[in-house]
Motif scaffolding. Structure first.
Motif, PDB file in Angstrom:
ATOM      1  N   ALA A  28      62.072  62.015  45.136  1.00 54.14           N
ATOM      2  CA  ALA A  28      63.245  61.159  44.937  1.00 54.14           C
ATOM      3  C   ALA A  28      62.967  59.728  45.413  1.00 54.14           C
ATOM      4  N   PRO A  69      76.703  59.690  47.869  1.00 59.23           N
ATOM      5  CA  PRO A  69      75.881  60.561  48.721  1.00 59.23           C
ATOM      6  C   PRO A  69      74.391  60.519  48.428  1.00 59.23           C
ATOM      7  N   TRP A  70      74.003  60.659  47.166  1.00 59.16           N
ATOM      8  CA  TRP A  70      72.569  60.728  46.897  1.00 59.16           C
ATOM      9  C   TRP A  70      71.875  59.388  47.161  1.00 59.16           C
ATOM     10  N   ASP A 122      71.388  59.210  50.958  1.00 58.25           N
ATOM     11  CA  ASP A 122      70.239  60.012  51.376  1.00 58.25           C
ATOM     12  C   ASP A 122      68.922  59.278  51.107  1.00 58.25           C
ATOM     13  N   LEU A 123      68.845  58.613  49.927  1.00 56.87           N
ATOM     14  CA  LEU A 123      67.624  57.886  49.586  1.00 56.87           C
ATOM     15  C   LEU A 123      67.370  56.728  50.551  1.00 56.87           C
TER      16      LEU A 123
END
Length: 854
Positions: A67, A805-806, A809-810
C-alpha cells in the motif's frame, strides 16, 4: 541611372501567395523541435527528487508494504503529471515568444505594403528593403537607391558589396561581388533601400543549400543563473551528505537498516532545493510573457531582472516620446512665413510652391519616412494637377545622409529635358553649407530655425540645383545649390508621456532625451514631456569634452541635441562609468553598439532595424515610451516576487528537514517519511512557482529608488529571514509532537498533530512572504486566484488524510479528536503570530535605520 522595374511592383495576390506557400512550404530553415510531453516526462524522471521518490517506493515494495509503495508511486505519477502540465505551459509560452521574435518583412501584396512574418514569404513576392534590414529570402532587385549589403555570413568577406538592379543573370548567380542584382537571405542591408522580387525561400535559398545555420547566440549565464546554481549545489551537497550520515547513524543505533535508508531518503527529499531552478525558469519565462503583453519583447531573460535596477532611461525623441506622425506646420521662404492648418484654405501662395516641390523631389517617391510622407501629403493637398508634381520623372542618382554631412540629394531627369534637376534636403546648417551662403545669410537662417524650433518643430531646409553630367561627382558639394527655404514639422507627444516621465522621477529613474534634432526643438519637446531642459548639451559641444569633463556634465544634463549615432555609445559608456544602470533605446544600424553597451538595450520594434533588434535585450513593439515605463514597473514586480518565492522556499525546507533530522538525533520515533514529504512538495511546487509569480505588485513599487544592481538575489538578510521563519514553524510542530506524546495520545496521534501543524504552518509561511515590506495579515487581503485554489486544495487534502481511514493508515496517523486538531491549529496560528511579530520588529528597525541615515 536606376532602371525602372520590369513591371509595376504590385506584388502577388494573396490567393497566389497562399497557393505557393502550400506548394513550397514556409520560408524557414530547420529549427529546433519543441519538447513534447514524452520528452518532458523523460527529463522529469532524471530529476533527483523524483528518483528518490521512486527509490522509496521500490524499497517499500521490497519490504512488502504494498500500500505504501503504491501510494508513493502514485505520487510519483502525479508529480510527473504536474511537471508535464507546468512544463507544457512554459513550452507554449516560449513558442509564443519565439513567434514574436520571428523575423518580419515588408511585402507588397495586392499592390499594398504590409508587414508580415518572413516565414510566409513565397517565390515571386516583392519585398521592400531598407537600411538595417536583414534580407528575408533570396531575391533579385527591381529598384535600388545606393543599396549595399553585408554578405559576410555567406562569403566571409566583411566589406559590404554594392547592389544594382538588373536582368536575371542565372549563370553568375552567387553571393559576393559588386554590381550584382541579387540579394541573399541572411545578408544585411547596411546602406540604401530598394525593392526586390523573391527568387528562393527556405531550404531552396543559398543559405539553405549550403547548409549554413543562422543559429542562436549562446549567452553566458546571468547572475541569477549563477547564484541559483551555486545555491542548489550547496544545498544538495549538504543535504545528501547529511542524509548519508543520518542513514548510517540510524542503522548503527537502531539496527533497522530499512528504516535507516528511508530516513536518509526522506531527509534528502526534504533538503533538495529543486524548486530554485524551477522558480527561476518559470518566473523569467512568464515574466517575459507578461512583458510582451505590454508590447515589450524580452530577447534575453536577464534583462527582466535588470529592469528593477535601472537608474537612467536614455530615450530618443521621435517616435518614442512623440507619435512619429509628422505634419508640415510652417513654411518659410524669401522672408515670408506661412502656417499650415489642418483645416485651412485649399490654395498655397505661389511663393511657397517651389519649396514644397523640391522637398518632395528630395524624398523617396513612395516614402516610408514620416517626414517624407508629410511632404507628399502637403504636395497632394496643394499642388495636385499643377506642374510642380513630377510623376513621370526618373530618379537618376542619389546621395545618402552621412555623419559628416546631414543632408541628402536626389538627381531627377524629366522625359523631355537633358539636364538633371537636383533636390537637396537636410539639417538647415548642412544645406546652408551646400549652398555656400554668406555669413549674414547664414545668421538669418539660424534665427529663423531657432524661432521655429522654439515652438517644438523639427526644421529641415531645402535647396535646388542642376547638373549636366555625365559623370556623377563624389560629393554633394560639387553641385551649385540655391537655398529655397525652411519647413517646420510638428510631431506631437504621445499620450501619457508626461505622466510616465513623472512616474520615473518618483521611482528615482532619470530620463535622458538623446536626439539628432535642433537644440531648440529638443528643449521645447523636453519641457512638454516634463524633462529638465535648462542645461542642454549638443553633439558639437560634447565632441570638445574629454571623458572626465563629460562625466561631470552628464550628472546634471538630461537633454542631448544634435547627437550623432556614434556619440550615443559614448554617452552610454559615460553614464555607466558614473555608476548608473542604463537602459538605452535605439532603432538604427549605428545604434547597435550603444544598445549592446547599455545594461538594458531597448530596440524599436516598429521602425527599428534588424541590426538594432539583434543587439538589444528588449524590443519595444509599439515604439511607445509609456510601454517601457510599464515594463520597468513590471520588472520591479517580477524582481520582488522572485525574492518572495526564494524566501518562502528557504523557510519551508527548514521545518521539513528539521522534522526529518531531529527525531533521529534525539532518539524519537520517525516523524516524517517519504509520503509526508511528497505531500508537502505537492503544495510547495505550485506555491513557489505559480502563486508567488501571480502576486500583485507592492504598494509604492514606483515610489522607491531602484534596487542596488550589486545586491545579490540571495542576500544574507533574505536567507536569514527564511531560516528564522522556518525555525519558528519547526518549533511549533515539534512542540505539538512533544505535547501529543507527553499527553499519552500515542506516537501516531502525535505524528498526525505535528503534520497538521506543519501543513498549516506552511500556509502561514506563504502568507508571511506575500509581502516584503508590509504586514502578512494585510497581504492576506490582496487578491490572488492561484493562492485561493492552492489553499482550498491543501485544506481539503489535509482533511482527507486525517479523516479517511485508509489514508490515515498510509500516513501513519491515528484519528484526531477535536481538541487535538484545535491544539495543532493553535500552534500553527501561534507560529504565524510570532513570524508576523518578528517581521514587524524588522520593518520598524529598518525604517528607524533609514530615518537616522537620512
Amino acid at each position: 541611372m536606376t532602371p525602372r522595374p520590369e513591371a509595376g511592383p504590385t506584388g502577388l495576390s494573396a490567393a497566389a501567395a497562399a497557393e505557393r506557400l502550400l506548394r513550397d512550404g514556409p520560408n524557414e530553415l530547420a529549427r529546433e523541435r519543441r519538447r513534447g510531453p514524452f520528452r518532458i516526462v523523460l527529463d522529469a524522471v532524471r530529476e533527483p527528487m523524483l528518483q528518490l521518490l521512486l527509490a522509496a517506493g521500490v524499497l517499500y515494495l521490497i519490504v512488502g508494504d504494498l500500500a505504501e509503495a503504491l501510494i508513493l508511486l502514485a505520487f510519483a505519477v502525479l508529480n510527473v503529471v504536474m511537471v508535464v502540465v507546468q512544463e507544457s505551459r512554459t513550452e507554449r509560452t516560449l513558442a509564443a515568444l519565439k513567434e514574436l521574435t520571428a523575423p518580419h518583412a515588408l511585402v507588397v501584396r495586392d499592390g499594398r505594403r504590409r508587414r508580415m512574418p518572413a516565414r510566409d514569404l513565397v517565390e515571386g513576392d516583392v519585398i521592400v528593403l531598407s537600411e538595417g534590414d536583414r534580407v528575408p529570402a533570396d531575391a533579385r532587385l527591381l529598384e535600388a537607391a545606393d543599396l549595399e549589403a553585408d554578405e559576410s555570413l555567406l562569403t566571409g568577406e566583411s566589406a559590404p558589396v554594392r547592389k544594382t538592379p538588373g536582368p536575371d543573370q542565372s549563370a553568375d548567380r552567387r553571393p559576393g561581388g559588386d554590381g550584382s542584382p541579387y540579394v541573399w537571405s541572411g545578408s544585411m542591408v547596411v546602406r540604401g533601400s530598394g525593392l526586390a522580387r523573391v527568387s528562393a525561400t527556405g531550404a531552396r535559398s543559398e543559405i539553405g543549400r549550403i547548409g549554413t545555420s543562422l543559429g542562436t547566440v549562446t549567452s553566458a549565464p546571468g547572475p541569477l543563473q549563477v547564484q541559483t546554481r551555486r545555491l542548489v549545489v550547496v544545498f544538495a551537497t549538504l543535504g545528501i551528505g547529511a542524509s548519508v550520515v543520518l542513514a548510517v547513524a540510524y542503522g548503527l543505533l537502531h539496527g533497522d537498516w530499512v528504516k535507516a535508508i528511508l530516513a536518509g531518503i526522506t531527509l534528502a527529499m526534504a533538503t533538495l532545493p529543486e524548486e530554485f531552478p524551477l522558480v527561476l525558469t518559470i518566473f523569467l519565462v512568464l515574466g517575459a510573457w507578461r512583458i510582451s503583453k505590454n508590447n515589450v519583447l524580452a530577447r534575453r531573460s536577464a534583462s527582466i531582472e535588470a529592469l528593477g535596477a535601472a537608474t537612467v532611461l536614455c530615450t530618443d525623441k521621435t517616435g518614442t516620446l512623440t507619435l512619429n506622425r509628422m505634419s508640415v506646420a510652417r513654411l518659410r521662404t524669401g522672408g515670408e512665413e506661412l502656417a499650415i492648418a489642418e483645416q485651412g484654405p485649399a490654395d498655397l501662395p505661389e511663393a511657397f510652391h517651389q519649396l514644397v516641390e523640391f522637398a518632395i523631389l528630395a524624398s523617396r517617391r513612395d516614402p516610408y519616412d514620416p517626414m517624407e510622407r508629410a511632404f507628399h501629403v502637403l504636395g497632394n493637398r496643394f499642388l495636385a494637377d499643377t506642374e510642380h508634381l513630377h510623376a513621370d520623372w526618373v530618379l537618376a542618382h542619389g546621395y545618402a545622409l552621412a555623419p559628416e554631412l546631414l543632408a541628402m540629394s536626389q538627381a531627377w531627369q524629366s522625359r523631355s529635358g537633358d539636364r538633371y534637376v537636383i533636390a537637396a534636403k537636410g539639417a538647415p546648417e548642412a544645406v546652408a553649407d551646400l549652398c555656400h551662403l554668406p555669413p549674414d545669410r547664414v545668421e538669418t537662417i539660424r534665427a529663423d530655425v531657432a524661432a521655429l524650433a522654439g515652438e517644438g518643430l523639427r526644421v529641415l531646409a531645402v535647396a535646388r540645383g542642376a547638373y549636366d553630367g555625365p559623370d556623377w561627382p563624389d560629393s554633394q558639394h560639387a553641385f551649385d545649390f540655391t537655398f529655397l527655404g525652411l519647413l517646420g514639422l510638428a510631431d506631437p507627444l504621445r499620450p501619457g508621456v508626461p505622466e510616465a516621465i513623472r512616474a520615473c522621477a518618483e521611482a528615482g529613474i532619470r530620463v535622458a532625451m538623446i536626439t539628432g534634432d535642433h537644440p531648440a526643438t529638443a528643449r521645447a519637446i523636453a519641457r512638454q514631456a516634463g524633462i529638465a531642459a535648462d542645461d542642454l548639451l549638443t553633439g558639437a559641444a560634447m565632441a570638445d569634452l574629454d571623458d572626465t569633463a563629460l562625466a561631470s556634465r552628464i550628472r546634471h544634463t538630461s537633454v542631448f541635441a544634435r547627437i550623432m549615432p556614434e556619440q550615443k555609445l559614448r554617452l552610454v559608456q559615460a553614464f555607466a562609468a558614473d555608476g548608473e544602470v542604463v537602459a538605452m533605446t535605439g532603432d538604427g544600424v549605428n545604434d547597435a553598439p550603444s544598445l549592446k553597451a547599455a545594461h538594458i538595450g531597448v530596440a524599436m520594434g516598429g521602425r527599428g532595424t534588424d541590426v538594432a533588434r539583434e543587439a538589444a535585450a528588449l524590443v519595444l513593439l509599439d515604439d511607445d515610451f509609456t510601454s517601457l515605463v510599464k515594463t520597468v514597473r513590471l520588472g520591479r514586480r517580477i524582481d520582488d516576487n522572485l525574492r518572495k518565492a526564494i524566501s518562502y522556499i528557504l523557510a519551508v525546507h527548514v521545518p521539513i528537514a528539521g522534522m526529518s533530522l531531529v527525531p533521529v538525533l534525539l532518539g524519537w520515533p520517525l516523524l516524517l517519511g517519504p509520503i509526508h514529504v511528497v505531500f508537502l512538495e505537492l503544495i510547495i511546487d505550485p506555491v513557489s512557482s505559480i502563486v508567488f509569480e501571480a502576486e500583485p505588485e507592492e504598494d509604492g513599487i514606483m515610489a522607491r529608488p531602484p534596487r542596488d544592481p550589486k545586491a545579490p538575489l540571495f542576500s544574507l538578510a533574505l536567507v536569514m529571514r527564511g531560516l528564522l521563519q522556518g525555525s519558528v514553524v519547526l518549533a511549533a510542530a515539534l512542540a505539538v509532537f512533544l505535547a501529543g506524546v507527553g499527553d499519552r495520545h500515542g506516537e501516531d496521534v502525535a505524528r498526525g498533530m505535528a503534520f497538521v501543524t506543519l501543513v498549516l504552518g506552511n500556509l502561514g509561511l506563504v502568507m508571511a512572504n506575500r509581502s516584503l515590506g508590509s504586514s502578512g495579515f494585510r497581504a492576506a487581503l490582496l487578491p490572488n486566484k492561484a493562492l485561493g485554489f492552492v489553499l482550498l486544495a491543501t485544506v481539503l487534502a489535509l482533511v482527507l488524510t486525517i479523516e479517511v481511514p485508509w489514508l490515515r493508515d498510509l500516513f501513519g496517523f491515528a484519528r484526531l479528536g477535536a481538541g487535538q486538531v484545535a491544539e495543532s491549529i493553535g500552534a500553527a496560528v501561534a507560529g504565524a503570530v510570532v513570524i508576523e511579530s518578528i517581521g514587524m520588529a524588522t520593518r520598524w528597525l529598518r525604517r528607524r535605520k533609514a530615518g537616522q541615515s537620512s
